[in-house]
Design a protein around this motif. Structure first.
Motif, PDB file in Angstrom:
ATOM      1  N   GLY A  27      12.989   6.906 -55.056  1.00 20.59           N
ATOM      2  CA  GLY A  27      14.134   7.770 -54.781  1.00 20.59           C
ATOM      3  C   GLY A  27      13.768   9.145 -54.257  1.00 20.59           C
ATOM      4  N   ILE A  28      12.516   9.350 -53.865  1.00 22.02           N
ATOM      5  CA  ILE A  28      12.085  10.662 -53.391  1.00 22.02           C
ATOM      6  C   ILE A  28      12.805  11.050 -52.104  1.00 22.02           C
ATOM      7  CG2 ILE A  28      10.086   9.860 -52.073  1.00 22.02           C
ATOM      8  CD1 ILE A  28      10.210  13.040 -54.195  1.00 22.02           C
ATOM      9  N   GLY A  29      13.153  10.076 -51.256  1.00 20.78           N
ATOM     10  CA  GLY A  29      13.863  10.363 -50.015  1.00 20.78           C
ATOM     11  C   GLY A  29      15.252  10.932 -50.283  1.00 20.78           C
ATOM     12  N   ALA A  30      15.944  10.399 -51.283  1.00 15.99           N
ATOM     13  CA  ALA A  30      17.273  10.907 -51.633  1.00 15.99           C
ATOM     14  C   ALA A  30      17.182  12.326 -52.179  1.00 15.99           C
ATOM     15  CB  ALA A  30      17.943   9.986 -52.643  1.00 15.99           C
ATOM     16  N   VAL A  31      16.174  12.572 -52.988  1.00 12.95           N
ATOM     17  CA  VAL A  31      15.978  13.926 -53.520  1.00 12.95           C
ATOM     18  C   VAL A  31      15.704  14.896 -52.373  1.00 12.95           C
ATOM     19  CG1 VAL A  31      14.487  15.365 -54.963  1.00 12.95           C
ATOM     20  CG2 VAL A  31      15.211  13.128 -55.778  1.00 12.95           C
ATOM     21  N   LEU A  32      14.845  14.487 -51.441  1.00 10.68           N
ATOM     22  CA  LEU A  32      14.551  15.330 -50.276  1.00 10.68           C
ATOM     23  C   LEU A  32      15.799  15.595 -49.442  1.00 10.68           C
ATOM     24  CD1 LEU A  32      11.105  13.962 -49.053  1.00 10.68           C
ATOM     25  CD2 LEU A  32      11.600  16.194 -50.058  1.00 10.68           C
ATOM     26  N   TYR A  33      16.638  14.569 -49.290  1.00 10.47           N
ATOM     27  CA  TYR A  33      17.862  14.761 -48.504  1.00 10.47           C
ATOM     28  C   TYR A  33      18.728  15.861 -49.122  1.00 10.47           C
ATOM     29  CZ  TYR A  33      22.431  14.172 -46.498  1.00 10.47           C
ATOM     30  OH  TYR A  33      23.627  14.426 -45.882  1.00 10.47           O
ATOM     31  N   PHE A  34      18.953  15.793 -50.424  1.00 10.13           N
ATOM     32  CA  PHE A  34      19.828  16.774 -51.063  1.00 10.13           C
ATOM     33  C   PHE A  34      19.196  18.162 -51.129  1.00 10.13           C
ATOM     34  CE2 PHE A  34      21.862  12.872 -52.553  1.00 10.13           C
ATOM     35  CZ  PHE A  34      23.155  13.153 -52.152  1.00 10.13           C
ATOM     36  N   LEU A  35      17.874  18.235 -51.086  1.00 16.08           N
ATOM     37  CA  LEU A  35      17.213  19.543 -51.055  1.00 16.08           C
ATOM     38  C   LEU A  35      17.215  20.155 -49.654  1.00 16.08           C
ATOM     39  CD1 LEU A  35      14.105  18.974 -53.350  1.00 16.08           C
ATOM     40  CD2 LEU A  35      16.113  20.365 -53.834  1.00 16.08           C
ATOM     41  N   LEU A  36      17.127  19.319 -48.622  1.00 17.11           N
ATOM     42  CA  LEU A  36      16.941  19.809 -47.263  1.00 17.11           C
ATOM     43  C   LEU A  36      18.175  19.703 -46.370  1.00 17.11           C
ATOM     44  CD1 LEU A  36      13.413  18.255 -46.590  1.00 17.11           C
ATOM     45  CD2 LEU A  36      13.962  20.599 -47.278  1.00 17.11           C
ATOM     46  N   ARG A  37      19.287  19.224 -46.896  1.00 14.58           N
ATOM     47  CA  ARG A  37      20.437  19.021 -46.012  1.00 14.58           C
ATOM     48  C   ARG A  37      21.014  20.342 -45.508  1.00 14.58           C
ATOM     49  NH1 ARG A  37      25.400  16.788 -49.714  1.00 14.58           N
ATOM     50  NH2 ARG A  37      25.554  18.580 -51.089  1.00 14.58           N
ATOM     51  N   GLN A  38      21.550  20.269 -44.296  1.00 14.58           N
ATOM     52  CA  GLN A  38      22.097  21.431 -43.606  1.00 14.58           C
ATOM     53  C   GLN A  38      23.543  21.673 -44.044  1.00 14.58           C
ATOM     54  OE1 GLN A  38      20.157  23.231 -41.441  1.00 14.58           O
ATOM     55  NE2 GLN A  38      18.550  21.873 -42.163  1.00 14.58           N
ATOM     56  N   PRO A  39      24.083  22.871 -43.779  1.00 17.01           N
ATOM     57  CA  PRO A  39      25.493  23.101 -44.090  1.00 17.01           C
ATOM     58  C   PRO A  39      26.400  22.248 -43.197  1.00 17.01           C
ATOM     59  CG  PRO A  39      24.415  25.146 -43.375  1.00 17.01           C
ATOM     60  CD  PRO A  39      23.419  24.057 -43.275  1.00 17.01           C
ATOM     61  N   ILE A  40      27.625  22.054 -43.661  1.00 17.46           N
ATOM     62  CA  ILE A  40      28.591  21.264 -42.897  1.00 17.46           C
ATOM     63  C   ILE A  40      28.962  22.004 -41.625  1.00 17.46           C
ATOM     64  CG2 ILE A  40      30.923  20.305 -42.920  1.00 17.46           C
ATOM     65  CD1 ILE A  40      30.612  19.905 -45.920  1.00 17.46           C
ATOM     66  N   LEU A  41      28.978  21.277 -40.514  1.00 21.99           N
ATOM     67  CA  LEU A  41      29.327  21.870 -39.224  1.00 21.99           C
ATOM     68  C   LEU A  41      30.830  21.754 -38.978  1.00 21.99           C
ATOM     69  CD1 LEU A  41      26.441  20.474 -36.998  1.00 21.99           C
ATOM     70  CD2 LEU A  41      26.615  22.711 -38.051  1.00 21.99           C
ATOM     71  N   THR A  42      31.402  22.790 -38.387  1.00 24.47           N
ATOM     72  CA  THR A  42      32.802  22.785 -37.966  1.00 24.47           C
ATOM     73  C   THR A  42      32.847  23.176 -36.494  1.00 24.47           C
ATOM     74  OG1 THR A  42      33.097  25.089 -38.651  1.00 24.47           O
ATOM     75  CG2 THR A  42      33.660  23.406 -40.263  1.00 24.47           C
ATOM     76  N   SER A  43      34.025  23.213 -35.952  1.00 25.97           N
ATOM     77  CA  SER A  43      34.186  23.604 -34.551  1.00 25.97           C
ATOM     78  C   SER A  43      34.849  24.965 -34.465  1.00 25.97           C
ATOM     79  CB  SER A  43      35.045  22.587 -33.806  1.00 25.97           C
ATOM     80  OG  SER A  43      34.397  21.353 -33.763  1.00 25.97           O
ATOM     81  N   CYS A  44      34.432  25.775 -33.493  1.00 25.70           N
ATOM     82  CA  CYS A  44      35.065  27.070 -33.242  1.00 25.70           C
ATOM     83  C   CYS A  44      36.485  26.810 -32.740  1.00 25.70           C
ATOM     84  CB  CYS A  44      34.263  27.848 -32.197  1.00 25.70           C
ATOM     85  SG  CYS A  44      35.082  29.355 -31.641  1.00 25.70           S
ATOM     86  N   PRO A  45      37.493  27.481 -33.320  1.00 20.70           N
ATOM     87  CA  PRO A  45      38.868  27.264 -32.864  1.00 20.70           C
ATOM     88  C   PRO A  45      39.100  27.733 -31.432  1.00 20.70           C
ATOM     89  CG  PRO A  45      38.819  28.521 -34.924  1.00 20.70           C
ATOM     90  CD  PRO A  45      37.416  28.362 -34.474  1.00 20.70           C
ATOM     91  N   SER A  46      38.259  28.605 -30.943  1.00 26.16           N
ATOM     92  CA  SER A  46      38.453  29.143 -29.603  1.00 26.16           C
ATOM     93  C   SER A  46      37.796  28.295 -28.522  1.00 26.16           C
ATOM     94  CB  SER A  46      37.909  30.570 -29.536  1.00 26.16           C
ATOM     95  OG  SER A  46      38.045  31.102 -28.247  1.00 26.16           O
ATOM     96  N   CYS A  47      36.498  27.982 -28.697  1.00 20.53           N
ATOM     97  CA  CYS A  47      35.779  27.289 -27.632  1.00 20.53           C
ATOM     98  C   CYS A  47      35.288  25.896 -28.006  1.00 20.53           C
ATOM     99  CB  CYS A  47      34.595  28.138 -27.156  1.00 20.53           C
ATOM    100  SG  CYS A  47      33.290  28.320 -28.386  1.00 20.53           S
ATOM    101  N   GLY A  48      35.353  25.517 -29.284  1.00 22.40           N
ATOM    102  CA  GLY A  48      34.942  24.184 -29.704  1.00 22.40           C
ATOM    103  C   GLY A  48      33.465  24.017 -29.984  1.00 22.40           C
ATOM    104  N   THR A  49      32.680  25.092 -29.933  1.00 20.14           N
ATOM    105  CA  THR A  49      31.247  25.017 -30.225  1.00 20.14           C
ATOM    106  C   THR A  49      31.032  24.627 -31.685  1.00 20.14           C
ATOM    107  OG1 THR A  49      30.809  26.748 -28.603  1.00 20.14           O
ATOM    108  CG2 THR A  49      29.098  26.355 -30.243  1.00 20.14           C
ATOM    109  N   ARG A  50      30.026  23.795 -31.960  1.00 17.21           N
ATOM    110  CA  ARG A  50      29.694  23.394 -33.339  1.00 17.21           C
ATOM    111  C   ARG A  50      29.038  24.577 -34.041  1.00 17.21           C
ATOM    112  NH1 ARG A  50      31.512  18.724 -35.388  1.00 17.21           N
ATOM    113  NH2 ARG A  50      29.560  18.278 -36.387  1.00 17.21           N
ATOM    114  N   ILE A  51      29.600  24.986 -35.183  1.00 16.35           N
ATOM    115  CA  ILE A  51      29.097  26.132 -35.943  1.00 16.35           C
ATOM    116  C   ILE A  51      29.013  25.762 -37.415  1.00 16.35           C
ATOM    117  CG2 ILE A  51      29.937  27.897 -34.348  1.00 16.35           C
ATOM    118  CD1 ILE A  51      32.395  28.195 -36.111  1.00 16.35           C
TER     119      ILE A  51
END
Length: 184
Positions: free
Chosen positions: A107-131
């Motif tokens: 289960g080391i891969g799952a532990v690594l995933y939860f330690l290294l995961r990035q923040p949730i991406l959303t879209s800019c309401p103005s231009c749609g860029t992933r932020i």
């Protein structure tokens, strides 16, 4: 804290956050978790005792507890694989890479995933860029997404009069109307 039998706004938000995360678990993962639990129990209750030449020295209650725990652990592992398969793309991460990592022993891969995961991406309401969700301004078009101090640029609440970090007068920042809590 509950008042008059109703959940407080904070408890309601936590409950909705958890149910939103649980919706990320796909149906194939739920079916796989049930199959993993059933196969684990079948192996430990039917297959393994048939190959033993002597009875188990463990008490029946302890043996029952251990075998149910192993089955639950196998089911949880399959559920986690399903969750990661849907959560990784939401965070701009490679789902294939993380699915390979999750299969790593122990289960080391799952532990690594939860330690290294990035923040949730959303879209800019103005231009749609992933932020990312903690950006105050869009890096592409400079659209103000969240309220922040005009002096130190740290997050503020829309109801704050002064910055809690540097004491700056937030009324002098002239925030966009969509970020103001009360009409001035």
């Amino acid at each position: 804290m509950r008042q008059n039998g109703f959940a407080s706004p904070r408890e309601a938000k936590i409950g909705s956050d958890i149910s939103e995360e649980l919706r990320l678990i796909p149906r194939w993962s739920m079916v796989g978790a049930l199959a993993a639990f059933a196969l684990t129990e079948y192996y430990f209750w039917v297959v393994l005792p048939a190959h033993r030449h002597h009875p188990s020295p463990l008490p029946v209650a302890l043996r029952f507890y251990l075998l149910i725990s192993w089955g639950a652990l196998a089911a949880l592992y399959v559920l986690m694989m399903g969750y990661i398969s849907n959560d990784a793309p939401r965070r701009g991460m490679s789902a294939r890479l993380w699915m390979v990592c999750v299969v790593m022993p122990g289960g080391i891969g799952a532990v690594l995933y939860f330690l290294l995961r990035q923040p949730i991406l959303t879209s800019c309401p103005s231009c749609g860029t992933r932020i990312t969700g903690n950006d105050h301004f869009c890096p592409h078009c400079a659209y103000q997404i969240a309220p922040c101090c005009g002096n130190c640029y740290r997050t503020t609440s829309i109801t704050d009069l002064f910055c809690t970090h540097c004491g700056h007068d937030l009324a002098s920042d002239h925030r966009p109307a969509r970020l103001q809590a009360f009409p001035g």
